[in-house]
Design a protein around this motif. Structure first.
Motif, PDB file in Angstrom:
ATOM      1  N   CYS A  51      53.800  47.506  46.434  1.00  0.00           N
ATOM      2  CA  CYS A  51      54.398  48.695  47.048  1.00  0.00           C
ATOM      3  C   CYS A  51      55.554  48.376  47.983  1.00  0.00           C
ATOM      4  O   CYS A  51      56.513  49.161  48.089  1.00  0.00           O
ATOM      5  CB  CYS A  51      53.324  49.477  47.798  1.00  0.00           C
ATOM      6  SG  CYS A  51      52.072  50.209  46.712  1.00  0.00           S
ATOM      7  N   VAL A  52      55.497  47.232  48.658  1.00  0.00           N
ATOM      8  CA  VAL A  52      56.542  46.907  49.622  1.00  0.00           C
ATOM      9  C   VAL A  52      57.878  46.641  48.932  1.00  0.00           C
ATOM     10  O   VAL A  52      58.936  46.634  49.585  1.00  0.00           O
ATOM     11  CB  VAL A  52      56.110  45.711  50.489  1.00  0.00           C
ATOM     12  CG1 VAL A  52      56.238  44.402  49.741  1.00  0.00           C
ATOM     13  CG2 VAL A  52      56.879  45.683  51.808  1.00  0.00           C
ATOM     14  N   ASP A  53      57.870  46.457  47.627  1.00  0.00           N
ATOM     15  CA  ASP A  53      59.118  46.282  46.876  1.00  0.00           C
ATOM     16  C   ASP A  53      59.857  47.610  46.690  1.00  0.00           C
ATOM     17  O   ASP A  53      60.975  47.623  46.170  1.00  0.00           O
ATOM     18  CB  ASP A  53      58.832  45.683  45.498  1.00  0.00           C
ATOM     19  CG  ASP A  53      58.360  44.243  45.571  1.00  0.00           C
ATOM     20  OD1 ASP A  53      58.581  43.599  46.605  1.00  0.00           O
ATOM     21  OD2 ASP A  53      57.764  43.771  44.579  1.00  0.00           O
ATOM     22  N   HIS A  54      59.228  48.703  47.070  1.00  0.00           N
ATOM     23  CA  HIS A  54      59.796  50.032  46.850  1.00  0.00           C
ATOM     24  C   HIS A  54      59.982  50.754  48.179  1.00  0.00           C
ATOM     25  O   HIS A  54      59.250  50.520  49.143  1.00  0.00           O
ATOM     26  CB  HIS A  54      58.882  50.840  45.926  1.00  0.00           C
ATOM     27  CG  HIS A  54      58.626  50.167  44.615  1.00  0.00           C
ATOM     28  ND1 HIS A  54      59.437  50.332  43.514  1.00  0.00           N
ATOM     29  CD2 HIS A  54      57.658  49.293  44.236  1.00  0.00           C
ATOM     30  CE1 HIS A  54      58.973  49.602  42.513  1.00  0.00           C
ATOM     31  NE2 HIS A  54      57.895  48.962  42.929  1.00  0.00           N
ATOM     32  N   ASN A  55      60.937  51.643  48.215  1.00  0.00           N
ATOM     33  CA  ASN A  55      61.243  52.394  49.433  1.00  0.00           C
ATOM     34  C   ASN A  55      60.336  53.626  49.495  1.00  0.00           C
ATOM     35  O   ASN A  55      60.657  54.673  48.929  1.00  0.00           O
ATOM     36  CB  ASN A  55      62.716  52.804  49.443  1.00  0.00           C
ATOM     37  CG  ASN A  55      63.126  53.431  50.760  1.00  0.00           C
ATOM     38  OD1 ASN A  55      62.566  53.119  51.809  1.00  0.00           O
ATOM     39  ND2 ASN A  55      64.097  54.330  50.717  1.00  0.00           N
ATOM     40  N   LEU A  56      59.202  53.480  50.154  1.00  0.00           N
ATOM     41  CA  LEU A  56      58.252  54.586  50.290  1.00  0.00           C
ATOM     42  C   LEU A  56      58.489  55.219  51.656  1.00  0.00           C
ATOM     43  O   LEU A  56      58.052  54.700  52.686  1.00  0.00           O
ATOM     44  CB  LEU A  56      56.810  54.077  50.164  1.00  0.00           C
ATOM     45  CG  LEU A  56      56.498  53.227  48.923  1.00  0.00           C
ATOM     46  CD1 LEU A  56      55.018  52.891  48.872  1.00  0.00           C
ATOM     47  CD2 LEU A  56      56.957  53.931  47.648  1.00  0.00           C
ATOM     48  N   LEU A  57      59.168  56.335  51.662  1.00  0.00           N
ATOM     49  CA  LEU A  57      59.532  56.971  52.926  1.00  0.00           C
ATOM     50  C   LEU A  57      58.289  57.530  53.624  1.00  0.00           C
ATOM     51  O   LEU A  57      57.325  57.933  52.971  1.00  0.00           O
ATOM     52  CB  LEU A  57      60.537  58.091  52.669  1.00  0.00           C
ATOM     53  CG  LEU A  57      61.900  57.657  52.130  1.00  0.00           C
ATOM     54  CD1 LEU A  57      62.792  58.866  51.926  1.00  0.00           C
ATOM     55  CD2 LEU A  57      62.561  56.653  53.058  1.00  0.00           C
ATOM     56  N   PRO A  58      58.294  57.567  54.946  1.00  0.00           N
ATOM     57  CA  PRO A  58      57.159  58.155  55.671  1.00  0.00           C
ATOM     58  C   PRO A  58      57.087  59.651  55.425  1.00  0.00           C
ATOM     59  O   PRO A  58      58.105  60.315  55.232  1.00  0.00           O
ATOM     60  CB  PRO A  58      57.478  57.838  57.139  1.00  0.00           C
ATOM     61  CG  PRO A  58      58.951  57.654  57.186  1.00  0.00           C
ATOM     62  CD  PRO A  58      59.332  57.062  55.861  1.00  0.00           C
ATOM     63  N   GLY A  59      55.864  60.176  55.426  1.00  0.00           N
ATOM     64  CA  GLY A  59      55.680  61.606  55.225  1.00  0.00           C
ATOM     65  C   GLY A  59      54.442  61.899  54.414  1.00  0.00           C
ATOM     66  O   GLY A  59      53.734  60.984  53.972  1.00  0.00           O
TER      67      GLY A  59
END
Length: 209
Positions: A51-59
């Motif tokens: 998952c850290v390889d992807h830009n998972l925005l907060p929300g």
């Protein structure tokens, strides 16, 4: 359910919640792969995402707008029958990446299928935790409570973990051999998840009125 749906291979998705981006070695990735391997042998189509390889925005929305890469991962979750969340232990807790995954999954509470059921109902969840400090049981409890709220079903003995000895400094990925107890637990968790996923696919939960 159509015959084609009944005959298609089960799908499993592992979300590795390491803090280390690829290609750095990751203990969480190792234990996730160890869960997926017996599933592959049972004919399950398996995929792993760090998952850290992807830009998972907060929300807590399914799509947080421009630059958010969660929607593509969510598509994979929706298509899967089994979801594995693998996380390291940091200061006794799951990683911040795993916490973000749970927060993003919160939006699924408002998504339903054609029978009125929450969209994730009928899917199976597994947890895997590694760390050179204590905390695995607490992390598994937190993961399972959240995943169950979202609609996932927890397989019997549906977790595996490894903790180093007290005050230890080894990493799971650096072990010469996986301890027999851990390997056996991992095998059982995978086997039970595959069995439960097949049962739920062929015998879905009742429609919501």
């Amino acid at each position: 359910m159509t015959t084609a749906e009944q005959n298609r291979p089960l799908r499993a998705l592992a979300l590795t919640c390491s803090l280390k981006p690829s290609p750095a070695p990751s203990s969480s990735s190792v234990i996730a792969d160890q869960l997926l391997e017996p599933m592959r042998k049972a004919g399950v189509e398996c995929e792993s995402v760090r998952c850290v390889d992807h830009n998972l925005l907060p929300g807590v929305e399914a799509d947080m707008g421009p630059g958010d890469e969660w929607p593509a991962i969510l598509e994979k979750i929706v298509a899967a029958d089994i979801l594995v969340i693998a996380t390291p232990t940091w200061v006794g807790h799951m990683s911040s990446v795993a916490q973000r995954v749970l927060e993003r999954l919160d939006a699924e509470l408002s998504e339903t299928d054609d029978a009125g059921r929450p969209r994730q109902v009928g899917k199976v969840a597994l947890a895997a935790v590694v760390g050179n400090e204590d905390g695995a049981h607490k992390i598994v409890a937190d993961l399972f409570q959240a995943l169950n709220d979202i609609g996932f079903t927890i397989a019997a003995q549906g977790c595996t973990y490894w903790n180093d000895e007290a005050m230890g400094s080894r990493d799971f990925k650096d072990l010469d051999e996986t301890p027999e107890a851990v390997a056996g637990t991992t095998e059982s968790a995978a086997r039970n998840a595959v069995h439960l996923a097949r049962v739920l696919r062929d015998n879905p939960y009742p429609a919501y009125s």
